[in-house]
Enzyme design. Sequence first.
Site: not given
Length: 270
Positions: A110, A215, A245
């Site tokens: 991320s 996601d 995610h």
Amino acid sequence: MSTIPPEDIDTTGHAGLLIGSRWSPPADPTWVAVIAHGYGEHIGRYQWVADRLTSDGAVVYAHDHVGHGRSAGERVLIEDFEPVVDDLHLLVQRAHEENPGLPLVLIGHSMGGMIAARYTQRHADCLAATVLSGPVLGSWEPTALADLDEIPPTPIDPTTLSRDETVGSDYQVDELVWHGDFKRPTLHALRSALDAITEGGRLTVPTIWLHGADDQLVPIGPSRAGWEQIAPEGAPAKAYPGARHEIFNETNREEVLDDVLAFVHEQIAS
């Protein structure tokens, strides 16, 4: 697969003490992994990943970024990501010094994937390979909140993390996770970091891009577009149908880590 508790390690970063972890494999390590975690979370959420990596012979290093987890700094306040990359470099240097001659792989998820991409541009000579998991690349819609007169509340919907409901419920009660709103300087810094990566040129380290096809926190389209601008020639990429995610915490997490380790083995063998 046994769980190996981490040893606490600390580094003095650009804005204070960075608290981290080192996981050692049961036998002599054959490679080194450094993990960069995502926005608002902390490295304690990566115990399962560390277990898989140490079982494969890796010694694993990670720390909580400034303003995150147990590290110093105002919560989730990052005014410039270049010093955060500098902080990560201190950890990578320590990992090299403690494990001379072993190949080192950087794994970023991320926001940590964004940091890892920038690190790979700046310090290619330190890495054998890079793994990007659901990375913030190209553009990210929340940065537009910085242009508003007042930033609205932006709580993360825990169901967007994983199809495994326990991941979201554990996240909600985790006191080391930031459950508040975005801070304007951080949003500006995120946008600047994305621009720097896009302008920084193609990565010269073997790198793989992995993303959940469903996601909603870091949508796959903008991330893929950003990846295509920096990807090494012929670099592998994979999207997981239905995955949300946190692909390292998804219901198909074994498959994801199998893919990570297959890529790592290919790179460290060569």
